[in-house]
Design an enzyme around this catalytic site. Structure first.
Site, PDB file in Angstrom:
ATOM      1  N   THR A  24     -25.264 -15.748 -13.219  1.00  0.00           N
ATOM      2  CA  THR A  24     -23.977 -15.062 -13.355  1.00  0.00           C
ATOM      3  C   THR A  24     -23.915 -14.055 -14.510  1.00  0.00           C
ATOM      4  O   THR A  24     -24.614 -14.216 -15.522  1.00  0.00           O
ATOM      5  CB  THR A  24     -22.879 -16.137 -13.565  1.00  0.00           C
ATOM      6  OG1 THR A  24     -21.662 -15.499 -13.912  1.00  0.00           O
ATOM      7  CG2 THR A  24     -23.239 -17.098 -14.685  1.00  0.00           C
ATOM      8  N   TYR A  64     -18.948 -22.799 -18.402  1.00  0.00           N
ATOM      9  CA  TYR A  64     -19.659 -22.443 -17.158  1.00  0.00           C
ATOM     10  C   TYR A  64     -20.839 -21.521 -17.481  1.00  0.00           C
ATOM     11  O   TYR A  64     -21.976 -21.789 -17.070  1.00  0.00           O
ATOM     12  CB  TYR A  64     -18.672 -21.766 -16.187  1.00  0.00           C
ATOM     13  CG  TYR A  64     -19.316 -21.051 -15.019  1.00  0.00           C
ATOM     14  CD1 TYR A  64     -19.858 -21.760 -13.943  1.00  0.00           C
ATOM     15  CD2 TYR A  64     -19.359 -19.657 -14.976  1.00  0.00           C
ATOM     16  CE1 TYR A  64     -20.431 -21.087 -12.870  1.00  0.00           C
ATOM     17  CE2 TYR A  64     -19.928 -18.989 -13.908  1.00  0.00           C
ATOM     18  CZ  TYR A  64     -20.474 -19.705 -12.859  1.00  0.00           C
ATOM     19  OH  TYR A  64     -21.048 -19.037 -11.808  1.00  0.00           O
TER      20      TYR A  64
HETATM   21  N1  LIG Z   1     -18.308 -17.101  -7.123  1.00  0.00           N
HETATM   22  C1  LIG Z   1     -18.516 -16.160  -8.037  1.00  0.00           C
HETATM   23  O1  LIG Z   1     -17.634 -15.343  -8.344  1.00  0.00           O
HETATM   24  C2  LIG Z   1     -19.858 -16.070  -8.710  1.00  0.00           C
HETATM   25  C3  LIG Z   1     -20.072 -15.047  -9.643  1.00  0.00           C
HETATM   26  C4  LIG Z   1     -21.326 -14.958 -10.250  1.00  0.00           C
HETATM   27  C5  LIG Z   1     -22.314 -15.861  -9.929  1.00  0.00           C
HETATM   28  N2  LIG Z   1     -22.059 -16.862  -9.022  1.00  0.00           N
HETATM   29  C6  LIG Z   1     -23.139 -17.800  -8.711  1.00  0.00           C
HETATM   30  O2  LIG Z   1     -23.502 -17.594  -7.353  1.00  0.00           O
HETATM   31  C7  LIG Z   1     -23.951 -18.815  -6.785  1.00  0.00           C
HETATM   32  C8  LIG Z   1     -23.246 -19.050  -5.461  1.00  0.00           C
HETATM   33  O3  LIG Z   1     -21.854 -19.127  -5.721  1.00  0.00           O
HETATM   34  P1  LIG Z   1     -20.811 -19.452  -4.578  1.00  0.00           P
HETATM   35  O4  LIG Z   1     -19.635 -18.575  -4.780  1.00  0.00           O
HETATM   36  O5  LIG Z   1     -21.490 -19.519  -3.264  1.00  0.00           O
HETATM   37  O6  LIG Z   1     -20.391 -20.931  -5.027  1.00  0.00           O
HETATM   38  P2  LIG Z   1     -19.703 -22.079  -4.176  1.00  0.00           P
HETATM   39  O7  LIG Z   1     -19.009 -21.500  -2.995  1.00  0.00           O
HETATM   40  O8  LIG Z   1     -18.913 -22.892  -5.154  1.00  0.00           O
HETATM   41  O9  LIG Z   1     -20.946 -22.907  -3.640  1.00  0.00           O
HETATM   42  C9  LIG Z   1     -21.649 -23.808  -4.414  1.00  0.00           C
HETATM   43  C10 LIG Z   1     -22.036 -24.949  -3.533  1.00  0.00           C
HETATM   44  O10 LIG Z   1     -22.802 -25.884  -4.271  1.00  0.00           O
HETATM   45  C11 LIG Z   1     -22.381 -27.171  -3.897  1.00  0.00           C
HETATM   46  N3  LIG Z   1     -22.750 -28.173  -4.891  1.00  0.00           N
HETATM   47  C12 LIG Z   1     -22.073 -28.558  -5.999  1.00  0.00           C
HETATM   48  N4  LIG Z   1     -22.730 -29.559  -6.617  1.00  0.00           N
HETATM   49  C13 LIG Z   1     -23.840 -29.811  -5.871  1.00  0.00           C
HETATM   50  C14 LIG Z   1     -24.883 -30.757  -5.973  1.00  0.00           C
HETATM   51  N5  LIG Z   1     -24.915 -31.653  -6.975  1.00  0.00           N
HETATM   52  N6  LIG Z   1     -25.863 -30.735  -5.046  1.00  0.00           N
HETATM   53  C15 LIG Z   1     -25.826 -29.866  -4.006  1.00  0.00           C
HETATM   54  N7  LIG Z   1     -24.840 -28.960  -3.847  1.00  0.00           N
HETATM   55  C16 LIG Z   1     -23.861 -28.930  -4.773  1.00  0.00           C
HETATM   56  C17 LIG Z   1     -20.895 -27.039  -3.731  1.00  0.00           C
HETATM   57  O11 LIG Z   1     -20.358 -28.135  -3.016  1.00  0.00           O
HETATM   58  P3  LIG Z   1     -18.843 -28.606  -3.329  1.00  0.00           P
HETATM   59  O12 LIG Z   1     -17.979 -27.371  -3.120  1.00  0.00           O
HETATM   60  O13 LIG Z   1     -18.630 -29.678  -2.348  1.00  0.00           O
HETATM   61  O14 LIG Z   1     -18.836 -29.048  -4.768  1.00  0.00           O
HETATM   62  C18 LIG Z   1     -20.822 -25.727  -2.977  1.00  0.00           C
HETATM   63  O15 LIG Z   1     -20.938 -25.930  -1.593  1.00  0.00           O
HETATM   64  C19 LIG Z   1     -23.710 -19.894  -7.823  1.00  0.00           C
HETATM   65  O16 LIG Z   1     -24.920 -20.143  -8.492  1.00  0.00           O
HETATM   66  C20 LIG Z   1     -22.739 -19.253  -8.786  1.00  0.00           C
HETATM   67  O17 LIG Z   1     -22.891 -19.758 -10.099  1.00  0.00           O
HETATM   68  C21 LIG Z   1     -20.861 -16.974  -8.398  1.00  0.00           C
END
Ligand SMILES: NC(=O)c1ccc[n+]([C@@H]2O[C@H](COP(=O)([O-])OP(=O)(O)OC[C@H]3O[C@@H](n4cnc5c(N)ncnc54)[C@H](OP(=O)(O)O)[C@@H]3O)[C@@H](O)[C@H]2O)c1
Length: 285
Positions: A103, A127
């Site tokens: 991120t 975070y």
């Molecule tokens: N969203 C943003 O704005 C943003 C910005 C910059 C970077 N990122 C990065 O981009 C990546 C993808 O983000 P995203 O938006 O797709 O996030 P997301 O929608 O929150 O997806 C993350 C997934 O990981 C799962 N998870 C949580 N704990 C876990 C565990 N112990 N084992 C296996 N799975 C687990 C979550 O399940 P549950 O929902 O059931 O907990 C969720 O399905 C992440 O690395 C995030 O840090 C995101």
């Protein structure tokens, strides 16, 4: 056949990867979510890697609740550091290449020019701190890794700023949005394409890369475009961060320099507004 494991596949990015997987018939994709493979369970992770022949692992699993993390340090750490370490160790043991998503929140936002991969991270919330520690674990454990830092991720899936704005507009005729935090939105569908390109080209240019869409805007600009492109009429008020206090501090400037990924991978990056339009079309389908 090249086998690709996608962890955290029920999340926003995981679902965007699933949506375009059919474009890559030469790849055998294994999708696992928290219920089928909890990345914080060391034994389960090792057993999964032992019992499947995997060439690449895309780690989409993460603790992403930025504000909750401030009072839930233990769980954010468990997933973003310990879980990531488990994956990196398994990749190292079974010679699997890892693509991990990080991120812009690893930076403090005090710079006034786009952040490059050489800038020293200095997270200002829990975070960001856990995501940086996760990056460090990978760098120490596994040579064959790609860490892709992205920002302001949104799509037709999951919960994100674009969908929140549209939902709020359903029963409000006025909204206030922050206009003094600057960054770049990233359509998760575009990020998914780049991830596949890295795998398809079997890139060996391991390391850390910045990837967002092109351009630089405030959250206010982003919301204005969301409503304009969706033909939603709503009164928008531009407010400073101080008028919208949140548990986690956020960088006021997190625009990233993408030259490295453009040159190394030979890619073109879509302008944020074009990608937003595509995401809105998908959402309305
Ligand atoms: N969203 C943003 O704005 C943003 C910005 C910059 C970077 N990122 C990065 O981009 C990546 C993808 O983000 P995203 O938006 O797709 O996030 P997301 O929608 O929150 O997806 C993350 C997934 O990981 C799962 N998870 C949580 N704990 C876990 C565990 N112990 N084992 C296996 N799975 C687990 C979550 O399940 P549950 O929902 O059931 O907990 C969720 O399905 C992440 O690395 C995030 O840090 C995101």
């Amino acid at each position: 056949m090249t086998t690709v494991l996608v962890t955290g596949a029920s999340g926003q990015l995981g679902q965007c990867i699933k949506d375009i997987a059919h474009q890559f018939p030469a790849l055998n994709l294994l999708f696992v979510d928290k219920n089928t493979l909890d990345i914080t369970n060391t034994n389960d992770v090792l057993e999964f890697f032992e019992t499947h022949t995997i060439d690449w692992c895309i780690n989409c699993a993460a603790y992403t609740a930025v504000d909750n993390a401030e009072n839930d340090h233990e769980n954010a750490y468990k997933v973003n550091v310990f879980g990531v370490k488990n994956i990196a160790q398994a990749c190292q043991k079974y010679d699997v290449k890892m693509i991990h998503v990080s991120t812009d929140f690893v930076f403090d936002g005090l710079k006034t020019a786009p952040y490059t991969e050489l800038d020293i991270p200095n997270p200002i919330n829990i975070y960001g701190e856990t995501k940086l520690k996760g990056e460090n674990e990978i760098q120490q454990i596994l040579e064959k890794h790609f860490i892709i830092r992205t920002s302001w991720l949104y799509s037709e899936h999951g919960s994100n700023f674009m969908k929140t704005m549209l939902r709020l507009a359903e029963d409000r005729d006025e909204l206030s949005v922050i206009d003094d935090q600057f960054g770049t939105p990233t359509y998760a569908g575009d990020l998914a394409q780049i991830i596949f390109q890295i795998i398809q080209t079997n890139s060996k240019n391991y390391g850390t890369f910045h990837y967002s869409n092109d351009g630089a805007i405030s959250w206010f600009d982003f919301s204005k475009a969301i409503f304009e492109l969706s033909d939603v009429e709503i009164k928008l008020n531009a407010i400073p961060t101080t008028s919208y206090p949140t548990p986690a501090k956020r960088p006021i400037y997190s625009i990233m320099d993408k030259s490295k990924i453009i040159v190394t991978m030979g890619i073109e990056i879509p302008f944020w507004e074009k990608s937003l339009n595509r995401a809105l079309i998908k959402l309305n389908k």
